[in-house]
Design an enzyme around this catalytic site. Structure first.
Site, short mmCIF file in Angstrom:
data_model
loop_
_atom_site.label_atom_id
_atom_site.label_comp_id
_atom_site.label_asym_id
_atom_site.label_seq_id
_atom_site.Cartn_x
_atom_site.Cartn_y
_atom_site.Cartn_z
N HIS A 268 0.85 -1.19 0.00
CA HIS A 268 0.00 0.00 0.00
C HIS A 268 0.88 1.24 0.00
O HIS A 268 1.94 1.24 0.64
CB HIS A 268 -0.93 0.02 1.23
N ASP B 164 -7.93 -5.46 0.09
CA ASP B 164 -8.42 -6.34 -0.97
C ASP B 164 -8.01 -7.80 -0.77
O ASP B 164 -8.46 -8.68 -1.49
CB ASP B 164 -7.91 -5.86 -2.34
N1 CMC Z 1 4.08 -7.89 -4.77
C1 CMC Z 1 5.41 -7.87 -4.99
N2 CMC Z 1 6.17 -6.75 -4.88
C2 CMC Z 1 5.54 -5.62 -4.55
C3 CMC Z 1 4.16 -5.56 -4.31
C4 CMC Z 1 3.42 -6.75 -4.43
N3 CMC Z 1 2.10 -6.74 -4.21
N4 CMC Z 1 3.80 -4.29 -4.00
C5 CMC Z 1 4.93 -3.56 -4.05
N5 CMC Z 1 6.00 -4.36 -4.37
C6 CMC Z 1 7.39 -3.95 -4.46
C7 CMC Z 1 7.65 -3.10 -5.70
O1 CMC Z 1 8.03 -3.92 -6.80
C8 CMC Z 1 8.76 -2.21 -5.23
O2 CMC Z 1 9.96 -2.95 -5.21
P1 CMC Z 1 11.39 -2.23 -5.49
O3 CMC Z 1 11.54 -1.22 -4.41
O4 CMC Z 1 12.37 -3.33 -5.47
O5 CMC Z 1 11.24 -1.60 -6.85
C9 CMC Z 1 8.40 -1.92 -3.77
O6 CMC Z 1 7.65 -3.06 -3.36
C10 CMC Z 1 7.58 -0.66 -3.58
O7 CMC Z 1 6.39 -0.76 -4.34
P2 CMC Z 1 5.78 0.38 -5.24
O8 CMC Z 1 5.03 -0.26 -6.38
O9 CMC Z 1 6.84 1.38 -5.60
O10 CMC Z 1 4.78 1.04 -4.21
P3 CMC Z 1 3.57 1.99 -4.54
O11 CMC Z 1 3.29 2.73 -3.31
O12 CMC Z 1 3.84 2.78 -5.78
O13 CMC Z 1 2.38 0.98 -4.91
C11 CMC Z 1 0.63 -0.60 -4.67
C12 CMC Z 1 1.42 0.54 -4.00
C13 CMC Z 1 -0.60 -0.89 -3.81
C14 CMC Z 1 0.13 -0.13 -6.05
C15 CMC Z 1 1.53 -1.85 -4.82
O14 CMC Z 1 1.93 -2.28 -3.53
C16 CMC Z 1 0.84 -2.97 -5.57
O15 CMC Z 1 0.90 -2.98 -6.79
N6 CMC Z 1 0.15 -3.92 -4.85
C17 CMC Z 1 -0.61 -4.97 -5.50
C18 CMC Z 1 -1.95 -4.41 -5.98
C19 CMC Z 1 -2.90 -4.19 -4.84
O16 CMC Z 1 -3.09 -5.03 -3.98
N7 CMC Z 1 -3.59 -3.02 -4.86
C20 CMC Z 1 -4.61 -2.69 -3.86
C21 CMC Z 1 -4.20 -1.53 -3.02
S1 CMC Z 1 -5.27 -1.32 -1.56
C22 CMC Z 1 -6.86 -0.98 -2.20
C23 CMC Z 1 -6.95 0.40 -2.70
O17 CMC Z 1 -7.32 1.29 -1.92
O18 CMC Z 1 -6.67 0.65 -3.88
#
Ligand code: CMC
Length: 425
Positions: free
Chosen positions: A298, A355
């Site tokens: 998140h 989720d």
């Molecule tokens: N599985 C594997 N790696 C992950 C995941 C995951 N679910 N989420 C983040 N990472 C890794 C990402 O690859 C990155 O790694 P590195 O630093 O080596 O590049 C690091 O963790 C930071 O992630 P980010 O994508 O830069 O973080 P963000 O804040 O931009 O994204 C997120 C947040 C929710 C989009 C992301 O965690 C994600 O894609 N999660 C899976 C989708 C999901 O469950 N979404 C629902 C969010 S909660 C409901 C809502 O309100 O939307």
């Protein structure tokens, strides 16, 4: 008031430092460009406050979520979804008299215009409910004048559940079931989803409570992607229905509300393929695998998502109360346990989000997987509405218009066709 000083190319610029009611600090850079000619660059807006808001407070480090000052744990345990709608939109929980009026309004505006039923005929049965929902919500603006926003808020909250359930009935080829004024908001929704004309349908109190819980947990989440979209679109003066329809489209994405559908599909895929949960977690860590652990991570929560904690307990309790077992819950718990002890997830502070467990509950209630994100949208409606209303009432609201750092070609002449052809040979 304290001041933040920016040293830029040898010159100093002062900016006011603002403090929120929960002690959060913000540097007010409203005058930055006018004073210095510079802009800030913050892709994904991770460090940018786009507005002030008095609706929802999140402390991502401590796992705190409050609507209008009330802890999500308190609301989830005691309130109904309709009370939470009132709280978010009006700022206070309703008195019994206020609730009676509000509830009655929501009941009386449940019907959609008969002409709108024809719109459903145009969609193929395979249409995703989010496509139907966004189109239908935008279409409400064709029926209701922009000038009575208070009534349009009631209409939107009330008719959305009718639209979501009609979308489901359309997808399975059953006749639409009209709303029933004797039922509560959530009971009404369930009967429109699952009743058939020839049979009586009674909503189980366990399911009713679980639905209230899910909708409450989804009801607002401050300036997330879809809410920011609602504010962005609304800042141009677009009407309530158009702004919310845009929010629905933003929610649809798999990184946002679309993740709930993806989580269940991921769990099913793990079980059907016979792949071990550990192997899946290993794959999710590989950047070029195209696989992520859906329902994990998140932008704001870096310790735990309080909504996920509540839902995990609820999933256990609701399944037990309904006398059901869901093997996907076992797989989810196994995945969680593996990920939470894996250095990759620990270092990146990745925890289950809302989720991760919500789909288990929706499944137990009989809601099909492709409807999950529409359920999220139904729950998020009061939050979007409250945020839209707050934005419209805020005198300082301007059209949202970020800047950019241009990295393209500098000024150049248009070359003759001959020169361009010669360059490609
Ligand atoms: N599985 C594997 N790696 C992950 C995941 C995951 N679910 N989420 C983040 N990472 C890794 C990402 O690859 C990155 O790694 P590195 O630093 O080596 O590049 C690091 O963790 C930071 O992630 P980010 O994508 O830069 O973080 P963000 O804040 O931009 O994204 C997120 C947040 C929710 C989009 C992301 O965690 C994600 O894609 N999660 C899976 C989708 C999901 O469950 N979404 C629902 C969010 S909660 C409901 C809502 O309100 O939307």
């Amino acid at each position: 008031m304290s001041i933040a000083t920016l040293l830029l190319k040898g010159k100093e610029y002062d900016f006011p430092v603002l403090e929120g009611t929960e002690g959060e600090t913000a540097i007010d850079i409203t005058s930055l460009r006018a004073k210095s000619g510079a802009i800030t660059l913050d892709p994904g807006y991770a460090n940018t406050g786009s507005c002030t808001s008095a609706i929802t407070f999140i402390d991502g480090e401590k796992g705190i979520l409050r609507y209008r000052g009330h802890a999500i744990e308190d609301l989830a345990g005691t309130a109904s979804f309709v009370e939470v709608c009132y709280l978010l939109i009006h700022g206070e929980l309703p008195t019994p008299a206020e609730l009676l009026v509000f509830d009655d309004q929501l009941t009386r505006h449940s019907l959609i215009h008969e002409d709108m039923k024809k719109f459903f005929e145009g969609f193929p049965p395979s249409a995703h409910p989010m496509a139907i929902l966004s189109a239908m919500i935008a279409s409400l603006s064709a029926y209701y004048s922009e000038h009575d926003n208070e009534l349009n808020i009631i209409r939107l909250l009330s008719k959305a559940k009718t639209i979501v359930s009609f979308a489901y009935k359309k997808s399975i080829g059953q006749p639409f079931i009209y709303p029933c004024n004797a039922l509560s908001y959530t009971q009404n929704f369930m009967q429109m989803m699952f009743a058939v004309p020839a049979e009586d349908y009674v909503v189980s109190p366990v399911v009713d409570r679980a639905l209230n819980l899910l909708l409450i947990l989804h009801a607002d989440h401050e300036q997330n992607c879809s809410t920011s979209t609602v504010r962005m679109v609304g800042s141009s003066g677009a009407n309530l229905f158009a702004s919310i329809s845009a929010g629905i489209c933003a929610l649809w994405g798999p990184l946002h509300g679309g993740a709930n559908q993806q989580v269940i599909e991921m769990l099913q895929q793990i079980r059907q393929s016979g792949q071990s949960a550990r192997k899946f977690v290993e794959r999710a860590k590989e950047k070029d695998s195209g696989s992520k652990l859906m329902g994990f991570g998140h932008r704001v929560y870096k310790n735990f998502d309080p909504r996920a904690t509540i839902l995990k307990n609820a999933a256990d309790q609701v399944l037990a109360a309904l006398g059901m077992r869901d093997p996907l819950l076992d797989t989810a718990m196994e995945l969680e346990q593996i990920a939470l002890s894996d250095p990759y997830f620990i270092e990146r502070k990745l925890y289950p989000n809302v989720d991760f467990y919500s789909g288990i509950l929706y499944r137990a209630m009989g809601i099909p997987t492709n409807m999950f994100t529409a359920m999220f949208a139904l729950g998020r409606l009061p939050g979007w509405i409250a945020q839209w209303k707050e934005m419209v009432k805020e005198p300082k609201t301007k059209i949202n218009r970020p800047r950019q750092l241009y990295v393209g070609k500098t000024a150049r002449e248009v070359e003759s066709v001959e020169t361009r052809i010669a360059a490609t040979v």
